[in-house]
Design a protein around this motif. Structure first.
Motif, PDB file in Angstrom:
ATOM      1  N   ALA A 413       0.314  -1.287   0.448  1.00 38.40           N
ATOM      2  CA  ALA A 413      -0.022   0.095   0.102  1.00 38.40           C
ATOM      3  C   ALA A 413       0.578   1.555   0.511  1.00 38.40           C
ATOM      4  O   ALA A 413       0.499   2.040  -0.754  1.00 38.40           O
ATOM      5  CB  ALA A 413      -1.095   0.403   1.097  1.00 38.40           C
ATOM      6  N   GLN A 414       1.717   1.319   0.405  1.00 34.15           N
ATOM      7  CA  GLN A 414       2.894   2.289   0.683  1.00 34.15           C
ATOM      8  C   GLN A 414       3.408   2.663  -0.530  1.00 34.15           C
ATOM      9  O   GLN A 414       4.070   3.865  -1.059  1.00 34.15           O
ATOM     10  CB  GLN A 414       4.224   2.155   2.044  1.00 34.15           C
ATOM     11  N   VAL A 415       3.489   1.217  -0.952  1.00 32.10           N
ATOM     12  CA  VAL A 415       4.665   1.826  -2.473  1.00 32.10           C
ATOM     13  C   VAL A 415       3.890   1.460  -3.545  1.00 32.10           C
ATOM     14  O   VAL A 415       4.299   2.759  -4.248  1.00 32.10           O
ATOM     15  CB  VAL A 415       4.812   0.112  -2.558  1.00 32.10           C
ATOM     16  N   GLN A 416       2.652   1.264  -3.168  1.00 32.15           N
ATOM     17  CA  GLN A 416       1.521   2.427  -4.124  1.00 32.15           C
ATOM     18  C   GLN A 416       1.379   3.677  -3.968  1.00 32.15           C
ATOM     19  O   GLN A 416       0.823   4.362  -5.592  1.00 32.15           O
ATOM     20  CB  GLN A 416       0.134   1.356  -3.911  1.00 32.15           C
ATOM     21  N   ALA A 417       0.863   4.183  -2.411  1.00 27.88           N
ATOM     22  CA  ALA A 417       0.932   5.631  -2.251  1.00 27.88           C
ATOM     23  C   ALA A 417       1.935   6.433  -3.175  1.00 27.88           C
ATOM     24  O   ALA A 417       1.586   7.291  -3.741  1.00 27.88           O
ATOM     25  CB  ALA A 417       0.765   5.879  -1.092  1.00 27.88           C
ATOM     26  N   GLN A 418       3.102   5.521  -3.376  1.00 28.77           N
ATOM     27  CA  GLN A 418       4.644   6.624  -3.226  1.00 28.77           C
ATOM     28  C   GLN A 418       4.345   6.576  -5.309  1.00 28.77           C
ATOM     29  O   GLN A 418       4.423   7.785  -5.948  1.00 28.77           O
ATOM     30  CB  GLN A 418       5.428   6.193  -2.632  1.00 28.77           C
ATOM     31  N   ASN A 419       4.008   5.713  -5.745  1.00 26.08           N
ATOM     32  CA  ASN A 419       3.988   5.491  -6.809  1.00 26.08           C
ATOM     33  C   ASN A 419       3.132   6.496  -7.557  1.00 26.08           C
ATOM     34  O   ASN A 419       3.020   7.539  -8.975  1.00 26.08           O
ATOM     35  CB  ASN A 419       3.278   4.169  -7.827  1.00 26.08           C
ATOM     36  N   ASN A 420       1.933   6.616  -7.305  1.00 31.39           N
ATOM     37  CA  ASN A 420       0.702   7.173  -7.276  1.00 31.39           C
ATOM     38  C   ASN A 420       1.166   9.214  -7.224  1.00 31.39           C
ATOM     39  O   ASN A 420       1.079  10.017  -8.071  1.00 31.39           O
ATOM     40  CB  ASN A 420      -1.272   7.548  -6.542  1.00 31.39           C
ATOM     41  N   LEU A 422       3.964   9.544  -7.275  1.00 30.92           N
ATOM     42  CA  LEU A 422       5.277   9.884  -8.101  1.00 30.92           C
ATOM     43  C   LEU A 422       4.080  10.081 -10.059  1.00 30.92           C
ATOM     44  O   LEU A 422       4.678  11.207 -10.331  1.00 30.92           O
ATOM     45  CB  LEU A 422       5.911   8.934  -8.836  1.00 30.92           C
ATOM     46  N   LYS A 423       3.722   9.381  -9.859  1.00 29.19           N
ATOM     47  CA  LYS A 423       2.549   9.792 -11.443  1.00 29.19           C
ATOM     48  C   LYS A 423       1.765  10.886 -11.156  1.00 29.19           C
ATOM     49  O   LYS A 423       1.864  11.494 -12.425  1.00 29.19           O
ATOM     50  CB  LYS A 423       1.402   8.587 -11.404  1.00 29.19           C
ATOM     51  N   GLN A 424       1.152  11.178 -10.763  1.00 33.24           N
ATOM     52  CA  GLN A 424       0.711  12.678 -10.671  1.00 33.24           C
ATOM     53  C   GLN A 424       1.232  14.137 -10.259  1.00 33.24           C
ATOM     54  O   GLN A 424       1.698  14.494 -11.669  1.00 33.24           O
ATOM     55  CB  GLN A 424      -0.075  12.965  -9.011  1.00 33.24           C
ATOM     56  N   LEU A 429       4.507  17.416 -14.069  1.00 33.32           N
ATOM     57  CA  LEU A 429       5.263  18.022 -14.722  1.00 33.32           C
ATOM     58  C   LEU A 429       5.475  18.271 -16.204  1.00 33.32           C
ATOM     59  O   LEU A 429       5.376  19.369 -16.578  1.00 33.32           O
ATOM     60  CB  LEU A 429       6.663  17.190 -14.188  1.00 33.32           C
ATOM     61  N   LYS A 430       4.447  17.484 -16.715  1.00 32.49           N
ATOM     62  CA  LYS A 430       4.057  17.133 -18.883  1.00 32.49           C
ATOM     63  C   LYS A 430       3.687  18.795 -18.920  1.00 32.49           C
ATOM     64  O   LYS A 430       3.780  18.749 -19.296  1.00 32.49           O
ATOM     65  CB  LYS A 430       3.875  15.680 -18.082  1.00 32.49           C
ATOM     66  N   GLN A 431       2.676  18.830 -17.771  1.00 29.62           N
ATOM     67  CA  GLN A 431       0.889  19.323 -17.582  1.00 29.62           C
ATOM     68  C   GLN A 431       2.674  21.291 -17.932  1.00 29.62           C
ATOM     69  O   GLN A 431       2.308  22.359 -19.090  1.00 29.62           O
ATOM     70  CB  GLN A 431       0.419  19.770 -17.041  1.00 29.62           C
ATOM     71  N   LYS A 432       3.754  21.268 -17.157  1.00 28.51           N
ATOM     72  CA  LYS A 432       4.088  21.966 -17.178  1.00 28.51           C
ATOM     73  C   LYS A 432       4.955  22.705 -18.199  1.00 28.51           C
ATOM     74  O   LYS A 432       4.890  23.942 -18.554  1.00 28.51           O
ATOM     75  CB  LYS A 432       4.920  22.487 -15.538  1.00 28.51           C
TER      76      LYS A 432
END
Length: 573
Positions: A413-420, A422-424, A429-432
């Motif tokens: 769960a912690q890894v998933q939260a970190q991945n989320n 990071l994805k966000q 960053l892509k939008q900027k």
């Protein structure tokens, strides 16, 4: 059918190539003839005038360059730089080194004839600097050095004149050509620097060579130069020999010797009465103003030495009358201008070398930067691969440890939260980045639109100024059509403008621009008549060349006056 069409096209192509090569071959033949008989070569070239205009641009440019070359060899004085400017521009872009060298050399010759000494020096120097894999024409290089040496001598830069004459002499020996002119340049340069021994050494060589030349092969220019140099050096023995050779040559050719040079010879060697006779011939028949000026000065001095003061006073008065028409600072100013041109030419070479070194440095920096980025990217890729391997090992261990599912679930769960997160963060960053790129694109478009508007505004301002000049000229012609037409004819060399016509023109301009003279007076105060007339011509819209011809001043001075009084000239009525 298609086969016959291809064959026909091939035949026409071969015929066209043959015609082109044939024309160029004729030009080369005429060029060879021109080296020995330029007058005959000019006649031969004139016969190709109409035919060559149907050829390609390269052939036409070769024709124009040859035409300028032949007229220069025939001692025809150039009156315009229109043709040579077009020829130089073409061969600078598309010509070989030899063609560039030849174009630069004859550009220098044209500007030498037009008395534009700085530009003449610039192009002669350019001609000497075209040296790529030794493909240059050594004869033209020698002639360029000869002209450069002469120019430096005329503006009293004798150090550079001697250095250039030595290069000319080396090429004469290399080409096995006559070195008389090079020896003359060296003799004159050393004489002007008070190196009497060196000057006489080169004079002796000239006399020794010319005594062995048959009279029908002698050259009057060489003989006059030799006599002049011997007189300047007070070399009595060689002067007497040069005088005898010159008189024998003139008798053989059935022409009258130049009375000024003969008069100087008699004056320098104390034959006063003969000198007086020759100088009076100069005043009566010679059209060269400078020689008349010197002849008046010499007559004044001779009569003063003879204690015939009435005659001395008569010629002294005439001498001072012509002094007003001479610009005594012109030679010094020209010397400074030519020296500045020489320094500019070499500074430009140093600047180009520095620019090339800077470009090399930038290229090295770019290469190092690219290599550094590549190495950094490889390191990141290796790091990612290693991380992926470790992650796979971790997942494998997680599957094996079923007994610790609860702990593993929390960890996942912690890894998933970190991945989320990071994805966000990546999405943001892509939008900027997209917004930044969009802003950059809009900025570039705005800059381009602004540049276009600036260009349009500049063009409109220029068009408005041209329209106003044309309007001024039209209004001026309405007020004084006859005098304006007369001045235009004078500017084209068809007549001479009188003082009355000059005054009528000034009055017409004053009527059109009543405040113009007051504005000049407020800015400058008292102003010379010739400069005032030049400013009136500028206000009426005449160009620099026309104003230079009408006022008898140089185009450089006209350009300086126009810039100095630009605000006054541009003031709209």
């Amino acid at each position: 059918m298609k086969k016959y069409q291809i064959l026909t096209l091939l035949i026409f192509t071969l015929l066209a190539c043959g015609k082109h090569n044939k024309t160029l071959d004729k030009l080369e033949q005429i060029k060879t003839v021109g080296d020995e008989n330029p007058k005959l070569a000019i006649t031969m070239l004139d016969s190709l005038t109409h035919a060559v205009r149907e050829e390609d641009e390269y052939t036409q440019m070769k024709y124009d360059l040859l035409n300028i070359r032949l007229h220069d060899k025939n001692y025809d004085v150039a009156t315009s730089d229109k043709d040579i400017k077009r020829v130089v521009k073409y061969f600078e872009e598309k010509g070989s080194d030899v063609e560039k060298q030849e174009a630069y050399h004859y550009a220098g010759s044209v500007y030498r004839d037009l008395k534009d000494t700085p530009r003449a020096l610039e192009y002669f120097l350019k001609s000497t600097n075209v040296d790529n894999n030794n493909t240059i024409d050594s004869a033209i290089l020698r002639n360029s050095y000869s002209n450069i040496s002469y120019i430096y001598s005329t503006v009293q830069d004798y150090v550079n004149s001697i250095q250039t004459a030595k290069k000319e002499l080396e090429l004469c020996h290399l080409l096995n050509r006559s070195d008389i002119f090079a020896l003359g340049h060296l003799s004159n340069g050393y004489a002007m620097m008070d190196s009497t021994i060196e000057a006489k050494k080169y004079l002796d060589k000239i006399v020794e060579q010319y005594l062995s030349v048959p009279i029908e092969l002698q050259d009057s220019i060489v003989l006059y130069n030799l006599l002049h140099d011997c007189c300047n050096n007070r070399d009595t023995a060689n002067a007497l020999l040069a005088h005898k050779m010159l008189m024998d040559y003139c008798s053989f050719m059935k022409v009258e010797p130049n009375p000024f040079d003969i008069g100087v010879f008699y004056k320098d060697f104390s034959n006063r009465d003969s000198a007086i006779v020759e100088f009076k011939k100069v005043l009566n028949y010679n059209e060269k103003f400078e020689e008349k000026y010197d002849a008046l000065k010499f007559l004044f001095l001779i009569y003063k030495e003879k204690h015939e003061y009435e005659k001395a006073a008569e010629y002294g008065k005439k001498f001072f009358m012509v002094c007003d028409t001479l610009d005594f600072g012109k030679r010094q100013e020209l010397a400074a201008t030519v020296k500045n041109q020489y320094n500019y030419h070499h500074d430009k070479e140093a600047e180009q070398l520095l620019k090339e070194e800077n470009q090399d440095y930038k290229a090295k920096v770019r290469t190092i930067t690219i290599i550094s980025i590549a190495v950094f990217a490889i390191m990141i890729a290796v790091y990612v691969i290693i991380q992926n391997r470790q992650l796979r090992k971790l997942l494998k261990a997680t599957n094996e440890l079923q007994s610790t599912r609860t702990l593993n679930h929390d960890l996942q769960a912690q890894v998933q939260a970190q991945n989320n997160e990071l994805k966000q963060a990546r999405a943001e960053l892509k939008q900027k980045m997209q917004e930044l790129q969009s802003t950059h694109t809009e900025l570039q478009m705005s800059k381009e639109e602004l540049r276009q508007k600036d260009d349009e505004l500049s063009k409109r301002i220029e068009q408005n100024e041209q329209f106003i000049n044309l309007l001024h000229q039209a209004e001026l012609e309405d007020k004084a059509e006859d005098v304006v037409q007369s001045i235009r004819l004078a500017a084209e060399g068809h007549k001479k403008i009188s003082k009355k016509e000059e005054a009528m023109f000034i009055n017409a301009v004053d009527e059109l621009f009543p405040d113009f003279k007051e504005q000049i007076t407020m800015q400058m105060g008292t102003i010379k008549e010739e400069k005032l007339f030049a400013l009136y011509l500028m206000k009426a819209g005449f160009n620099n060349t026309q104003i230079s011809y009408l006022t008898g001043t140089s185009t450089v001075n006209v350009w300086r006056w126009k810039n100095k009084y630009l605000d006054t000239l541009a003031n709209k009525q």
